[in-house]
Enzyme design. Sequence first.
Site, PDB file in Angstrom:
ATOM      1  N   ARG A 123       0.817  -1.237   0.000  1.00  0.00           N
ATOM      2  CA  ARG A 123       0.000   0.000   0.000  1.00  0.00           C
ATOM      3  C   ARG A 123       0.842   1.275   0.000  1.00  0.00           C
ATOM      4  NH1 ARG A 123      -3.276  -3.058   3.628  1.00  0.00           N
ATOM      5  NH2 ARG A 123      -5.006  -3.964   2.463  1.00  0.00           N
ATOM      6  N   LYS A 145       2.900  12.083 -10.425  1.00  0.00           N
ATOM      7  CA  LYS A 145       2.111  11.203 -11.297  1.00  0.00           C
ATOM      8  C   LYS A 145       2.953   9.982 -11.626  1.00  0.00           C
ATOM      9  CE  LYS A 145      -1.044  14.262 -13.757  1.00  0.00           C
ATOM     10  NZ  LYS A 145      -1.406  14.805 -15.088  1.00  0.00           N
ATOM     11  N   GLU A 187       9.120  19.621 -23.559  1.00  0.00           N
ATOM     12  CA  GLU A 187       8.415  19.926 -22.299  1.00  0.00           C
ATOM     13  C   GLU A 187       8.913  21.258 -21.718  1.00  0.00           C
ATOM     14  OE1 GLU A 187       5.817  18.182 -21.389  1.00  0.00           O
ATOM     15  OE2 GLU A 187       6.138  16.035 -21.752  1.00  0.00           O
ATOM     16  N   LYS A 229       6.445  23.884 -12.602  1.00  0.00           N
ATOM     17  CA  LYS A 229       5.641  22.686 -12.333  1.00  0.00           C
ATOM     18  C   LYS A 229       5.286  22.593 -10.852  1.00  0.00           C
ATOM     19  CE  LYS A 229       4.709  17.959 -13.192  1.00  0.00           C
ATOM     20  NZ  LYS A 229       4.913  16.745 -13.976  1.00  0.00           N
ATOM     21  N   GLU A 239      -5.053  17.234  -9.965  1.00  0.00           N
ATOM     22  CA  GLU A 239      -5.603  17.660 -11.256  1.00  0.00           C
ATOM     23  C   GLU A 239      -7.130  17.755 -11.248  1.00  0.00           C
ATOM     24  OE1 GLU A 239      -3.346  16.396 -14.721  1.00  0.00           O
ATOM     25  OE2 GLU A 239      -5.187  16.388 -15.879  1.00  0.00           O
ATOM     26  N   ARG A 243      -3.985  21.960 -12.930  1.00  0.00           N
ATOM     27  CA  ARG A 243      -2.846  21.109 -13.314  1.00  0.00           C
ATOM     28  C   ARG A 243      -2.945  20.627 -14.763  1.00  0.00           C
ATOM     29  NH1 ARG A 243       0.370  16.413  -9.957  1.00  0.00           N
ATOM     30  NH2 ARG A 243       1.678  15.807 -11.709  1.00  0.00           N
ATOM     31  N   ASN A 247      -0.620  19.736 -19.513  1.00  0.00           N
ATOM     32  CA  ASN A 247      -0.816  18.769 -20.590  1.00  0.00           C
ATOM     33  C   ASN A 247      -1.061  19.424 -21.940  1.00  0.00           C
ATOM     34  OD1 ASN A 247      -0.520  16.191 -19.390  1.00  0.00           O
ATOM     35  ND2 ASN A 247      -2.366  16.606 -18.216  1.00  0.00           N
ATOM     36  N   HIS A 250      -0.851  17.352 -25.077  1.00  0.00           N
ATOM     37  CA  HIS A 250      -0.665  15.949 -24.706  1.00  0.00           C
ATOM     38  C   HIS A 250      -1.803  15.047 -25.177  1.00  0.00           C
ATOM     39  CE1 HIS A 250       2.639  17.503 -22.408  1.00  0.00           C
ATOM     40  NE2 HIS A 250       2.873  16.375 -21.765  1.00  0.00           N
ATOM     41  N   HIS A 254      -0.577  12.012 -26.941  1.00  0.00           N
ATOM     42  CA  HIS A 254      -0.797  10.641 -26.453  1.00  0.00           C
ATOM     43  C   HIS A 254      -1.450   9.793 -27.542  1.00  0.00           C
ATOM     44  CE1 HIS A 254      -0.759  11.898 -21.906  1.00  0.00           C
ATOM     45  NE2 HIS A 254       0.455  11.828 -22.426  1.00  0.00           N
ATOM     46  N   HIS A 267       7.877  10.455 -26.537  1.00  0.00           N
ATOM     47  CA  HIS A 267       6.832  11.255 -25.884  1.00  0.00           C
ATOM     48  C   HIS A 267       7.002  12.746 -26.205  1.00  0.00           C
ATOM     49  CE1 HIS A 267       3.950  12.510 -22.870  1.00  0.00           C
ATOM     50  NE2 HIS A 267       4.856  13.297 -22.331  1.00  0.00           N
TER      51      HIS A 267
HETATM   52  P1  NAD Z   1      12.674   7.166 -21.387  1.00  0.00           P
HETATM   53  O1  NAD Z   1      12.490   6.926 -19.967  1.00  0.00           O
HETATM   54  O2  NAD Z   1      12.243   6.110 -22.343  1.00  0.00           O
HETATM   55  O3  NAD Z   1      14.217   7.501 -21.632  1.00  0.00           O
HETATM   56  C1  NAD Z   1      14.646   7.749 -22.928  1.00  0.00           C
HETATM   57  C2  NAD Z   1      15.878   6.887 -23.286  1.00  0.00           C
HETATM   58  O4  NAD Z   1      17.032   7.482 -22.739  1.00  0.00           O
HETATM   59  C3  NAD Z   1      15.829   5.488 -22.760  1.00  0.00           C
HETATM   60  O5  NAD Z   1      16.360   4.619 -23.719  1.00  0.00           O
HETATM   61  C4  NAD Z   1      16.749   5.557 -21.543  1.00  0.00           C
HETATM   62  O6  NAD Z   1      17.311   4.347 -21.192  1.00  0.00           O
HETATM   63  C5  NAD Z   1      17.783   6.520 -22.010  1.00  0.00           C
HETATM   64  N1  NAD Z   1      18.493   7.249 -20.972  1.00  0.00           N
HETATM   65  C6  NAD Z   1      18.005   7.720 -19.812  1.00  0.00           C
HETATM   66  N2  NAD Z   1      18.912   8.458 -19.194  1.00  0.00           N
HETATM   67  C7  NAD Z   1      20.026   8.438 -19.954  1.00  0.00           C
HETATM   68  C8  NAD Z   1      21.297   9.034 -19.846  1.00  0.00           C
HETATM   69  N3  NAD Z   1      21.596   9.859 -18.840  1.00  0.00           N
HETATM   70  N4  NAD Z   1      22.211   8.767 -20.805  1.00  0.00           N
HETATM   71  C9  NAD Z   1      21.893   7.977 -21.862  1.00  0.00           C
HETATM   72  N5  NAD Z   1      20.687   7.413 -22.038  1.00  0.00           N
HETATM   73  C10 NAD Z   1      19.771   7.650 -21.087  1.00  0.00           C
HETATM   74  O7  NAD Z   1      11.938   8.507 -21.873  1.00  0.00           O
HETATM   75  P2  NAD Z   1      11.716   9.915 -21.175  1.00  0.00           P
HETATM   76  O8  NAD Z   1      11.604  10.862 -22.281  1.00  0.00           O
HETATM   77  O9  NAD Z   1      12.696  10.159 -20.096  1.00  0.00           O
HETATM   78  O10 NAD Z   1      10.308   9.767 -20.457  1.00  0.00           O
HETATM   79  C11 NAD Z   1       9.137   9.582 -21.216  1.00  0.00           C
HETATM   80  C12 NAD Z   1       8.080   9.003 -20.316  1.00  0.00           C
HETATM   81  O11 NAD Z   1       7.771   9.941 -19.270  1.00  0.00           O
HETATM   82  C13 NAD Z   1       6.775   8.747 -21.037  1.00  0.00           C
HETATM   83  O12 NAD Z   1       6.296   7.474 -20.683  1.00  0.00           O
HETATM   84  C14 NAD Z   1       5.848   9.816 -20.526  1.00  0.00           C
HETATM   85  O13 NAD Z   1       4.510   9.420 -20.544  1.00  0.00           O
HETATM   86  C15 NAD Z   1       6.370  10.014 -19.118  1.00  0.00           C
HETATM   87  N6  NAD Z   1       6.007  11.293 -18.521  1.00  0.00           N
HETATM   88  C16 NAD Z   1       5.484  11.279 -17.277  1.00  0.00           C
HETATM   89  C17 NAD Z   1       5.170  12.456 -16.651  1.00  0.00           C
HETATM   90  C18 NAD Z   1       4.677  12.444 -15.233  1.00  0.00           C
HETATM   91  O14 NAD Z   1       4.254  13.487 -14.739  1.00  0.00           O
HETATM   92  N7  NAD Z   1       4.752  11.323 -14.551  1.00  0.00           N
HETATM   93  C19 NAD Z   1       5.390  13.680 -17.294  1.00  0.00           C
HETATM   94  C20 NAD Z   1       5.938  13.662 -18.582  1.00  0.00           C
HETATM   95  C21 NAD Z   1       6.240  12.463 -19.191  1.00  0.00           C
HETATM   96  N1  GLY Z   2       2.979  16.032 -17.016  1.00  0.00           N
HETATM   97  C1  GLY Z   2       1.712  16.533 -16.576  1.00  0.00           C
HETATM   98  C2  GLY Z   2       1.550  16.522 -15.115  1.00  0.00           C
HETATM   99  O1  GLY Z   2       2.423  16.145 -14.363  1.00  0.00           O
HETATM  100  O2  GLY Z   2       0.514  16.882 -14.647  1.00  0.00           O
END
Ligand code: NAD
Ligand code: GLY
Length: 361
Positions: A123, A145, A187, A229, A239, A243, A247, A250, A254, A267
Amino acid sequence: MAIKNRLDVDLGDRSYPIYIGSGILEQQDLISQHIVGQSALIVTSTTVAPLYLETVQQVLDAGSVRHDHIILPDGEQHKTVASAESIIDLLLQKRHDRRTTVIALGGGVVGDVAGFAGSIYQRGVNFIQIPTTLLAQVDSSVGGKTGVNHPLGKNMIGAFFQPQCVVIDINTLYTLPARELSAGLAEVIKYGLIHDAEFFGWLEQNIDDLVKSDSDLLAHAIRISCETKARVVEQDERESGLRAILNLGHTFGHAIEAVMGYGNWLHGEAVAAGMMMAIDLSIREGLIDETVRARSAALLEKAALPVRAPAEMSPERFLDAMLIDKKTIDGNINLILLRKLGEAFVSSDYSHDKLLLTLQS
Ligand code: NAD
Ligand code: GLY
């Protein structure tokens, strides 16, 4: 090696610091001071493990924290319930109790999956974010998130789950491929569009050097992004309104990610094209003029980002995917529009015909 910057996300008893600096991953007590129990599980990925896992393990050793690790396969296509389950399997096999800490070391995919697993294991245990992509440093690691994708919809399974702290070491960006840096810049540009016209102007001035990974400029961009943020999340953690402006683009983005197959469009790339669609609809609605489109397209293109959706995205495919979006309520697709450069709002009050024109263009 000193901490250049500390920001705080003020959420009452769920408040936490964001540390931003160069080389701070190696700082002996920074992570350990946020470990409440005696154990931790580091969640990382095949690409990030050989780069930074040992550094984090050494820091935990120095703090006498017992630690295990799991290396997930890389990529958006692995942001799944199965990956979260593999984390939980290991937590159980290695007898991690309720006081353990899940440490996400990697990009947004690792952060989202690890946080989700941490939120449901017994939990909810403790959680630390060590984001290593620009996108994760400016967005996904902050705000709580967490979640995974479903084949039918992006981020459809998840939880709000705030970390104990976020550790942003800018040096990790030196190993990041250029395409991933660009995805993160999408972003960053978003924050200018939704909230801060002055920051948008600063990005226009500095984009050429940001793309070349200038560390001082990146540090500034990361700080402004995290600050923006944090202030939004403080006002609307779950949200219920404001918030959603985070997006911008997005809902379109998405849809692109899901229809094109997770991982094919990054992304940030999908968000860049999606933001241009949100701008297009805002222009059709008479809210903003063509100069916002021209400035945004020029900035995104300089950041090596797409400004159009892929040709495969028909209006029907868009609409199908957009109806499975968390901002779609009772069949109404809520979208983020711009009132002016630097001011976004949530709207369901737009013309459906104009949306169709945006989807066709
Ligand atoms: P990712 O996590 O896939 O990383 C991108 C690539 O870079 C991967 O292959 C990873 O292994 C590599 N990598 C990471 N750090 C590295 C480094 N320092 N050196 C070399 N390679 C490295 O992609 P991302 O763009 O980081 O994240 C995208 C994800 O985040 C999506 O799933 C998206 O939906 C999510 N997201 C979430 C939120 C939230 O609020 N939780 C907000 C925005 C995006
Ligand atoms: N990336 C959108 C949020 O965190 O709300």
